[in-house]
Scaffold this motif. Structure first.
Motif, PDB file in Angstrom:
ATOM      1  N   MET A 102       5.378   1.746  -2.521  1.00 19.95           N
ATOM      2  CA  MET A 102       5.191   1.369  -1.114  1.00 19.95           C
ATOM      3  C   MET A 102       3.807   0.764  -0.899  1.00 19.95           C
ATOM      4  N   GLU A 103       2.798   1.339  -1.523  1.00 15.55           N
ATOM      5  CA  GLU A 103       1.435   0.825  -1.388  1.00 15.55           C
ATOM      6  C   GLU A 103       1.326  -0.581  -1.965  1.00 15.55           C
ATOM      7  N   GLU A 104       1.960  -0.806  -3.116  1.00 19.49           N
ATOM      8  CA  GLU A 104       1.962  -2.142  -3.711  1.00 19.49           C
ATOM      9  C   GLU A 104       2.648  -3.156  -2.801  1.00 19.49           C
ATOM     10  N   LEU A 105       3.779  -2.751  -2.221  1.00 17.99           N
ATOM     11  CA  LEU A 105       4.493  -3.645  -1.312  1.00 17.99           C
ATOM     12  C   LEU A 105       3.670  -3.953  -0.068  1.00 17.99           C
ATOM     13  N   LYS A 106       2.938  -2.943   0.436  1.00 14.35           N
ATOM     14  CA  LYS A 106       2.070  -3.177   1.600  1.00 14.35           C
ATOM     15  C   LYS A 106       0.950  -4.151   1.249  1.00 14.35           C
ATOM     16  N   LYS A 107       0.382  -4.032   0.043  1.00 14.01           N
ATOM     17  CA  LYS A 107      -0.664  -4.962  -0.389  1.00 14.01           C
ATOM     18  C   LYS A 107      -0.120  -6.381  -0.465  1.00 14.01           C
ATOM     19  N   LYS A 108       1.084  -6.515  -1.041  1.00 12.42           N
ATOM     20  CA  LYS A 108       1.698  -7.838  -1.131  1.00 12.42           C
ATOM     21  C   LYS A 108       1.966  -8.403   0.258  1.00 12.42           C
ATOM     22  N   GLU A 109       2.429  -7.538   1.168  1.00  9.18           N
ATOM     23  CA  GLU A 109       2.708  -7.976   2.529  1.00  9.18           C
ATOM     24  C   GLU A 109       1.430  -8.470   3.209  1.00  9.18           C
ATOM     25  N   ARG A 110       0.326  -7.717   3.053  1.00  4.12           N
ATOM     26  CA  ARG A 110      -0.950  -8.129   3.647  1.00  4.12           C
ATOM     27  C   ARG A 110      -1.427  -9.450   3.041  1.00  4.12           C
ATOM     28  N   HIS A 111      -1.281  -9.566   1.715  1.00  9.71           N
ATOM     29  CA  HIS A 111      -1.713 -10.785   1.029  1.00  9.71           C
ATOM     30  C   HIS A 111      -0.910 -11.995   1.517  1.00  9.71           C
TER      31      HIS A 111
END
Length: 192
Positions: A102-111
Motif C-alpha cells: 500500500m505504501e509503494e502504491l501511495k508513493k507511485k500515486e503521489r509521483h
C-alpha cells in the motif's frame, strides 16, 4: 569427488541466494518426506522465504489433526500454542507485506500526481497552444494521384509497388507549405 565444504554465511548475490534457497528448500522437503515414510514419523515443516512466502510440508496425519487421541492435555495445549504462534506470525507477515505494498502504491500515486501537475502547468504556460493535426488518414489499398491537391493528374509519375495494406496520409490545404519556385527539384507542396 565432492565439492568440499561450503562456508556458511549469507549469500550476497540476490540471484544466487534465491537459487540456493529454492534448491535447499526442495531438498529439505524431500528429506522430510523420506523421513516420514521410512521411519513412520509425523513431521511438520514450515518455511518462510525472505519475502514472507510460506512453504510447508506435513505428514498426512499431522495436518489432518488425526492421531491426537494419544496426546495428553498438556501436549495438546502446547501444540495449540505452537499453531497459534505460527498462525499469528503468518498473519503479521501478511499484514506487513500488504502495508508495504500500500505504501509503494501511495508513493507511485503521489509521483504520478506530481507528473500530472507538471504537465498541466506546462500546458498552462504554453497557453494551451497544442495544435491539432489537420488532415485524415485513408485506408484504401491503392493511392490515387487525386489525393494530393497540388499536382495535376497528368503529371508523369513512377510506378510504385504496394504490398499489403497501405495507409496514406492525406494532408489538408492548411498544412501543406506552398513553394513559390518550380526550379528547386521538389514537387509542389512537398518542399522541405
Amino acid at each position: 569427488m565432492g565439492r568440499g565444504r561450503v562456508e556458511l554465511k549469507r549469500i550476497e548475490n540476490k540471484i544466487n541466494r534465491q537459487v540456493t534457497f529454492s534448491k535447499r528448500r526442495n531438498g529439505i522437503m524431500k528429506k522430510a518426506y523420506e523421513l516420514s515414510v521410512l521411519c513412520d514419523a509425523e513431521i511438520a515443516l514450515i518455511i518462510f522465504s525472505s519475502r514472507g512466502k510460506l512453504f510447508e510440508f506435513g505428514s498426512p496425519e499431522h495436518l489432518l489433526g488425526e492421531d491426537l487421541d494419544m496426546l495428553s492435555l498438556k501436549e495438546l495445549q502446547q501444540l495449540e500454542r505452537q499453531l497459534e504462534s505460527s498462525l499469528s506470525h503468518a498473519r503479521q507477515k501478511r499484514t506487513q507485506i500488504m502495508l508495504n505494498q500500500m505504501e509503494e502504491l501511495k508513493k507511485k500515486e503521489r509521483h504520478l500526481g506530481d507528473i500530472n501537475k507538471q504537465l498541466k502547468h506546462k500546458l498552462g504556460a504554453d497557453g494551451g497552444s497544442m495544435r491539432p493535426l489537420h488532415g485524415s488518414w485513408r485506408s484504401d489499398a491503392g493511392a490515387s494521384i487525386d489525393a494530393f491537391p497540388n499536382h495535376s493528374s497528368n503529371m508523369d509519375t513512377e510506378p510504385t509497388l504496394q504490398i499489403g495494406r497501405y495507409h496514406q496520409y492525406v494532408p489538408s490545404e492548411a498544412t501543406i507549405p506552398r513553394s513559390s519556385g518550380a526550379g528547386n527539384g521538389f514537387m509542389s507542396g512537398w518542399a522541405v
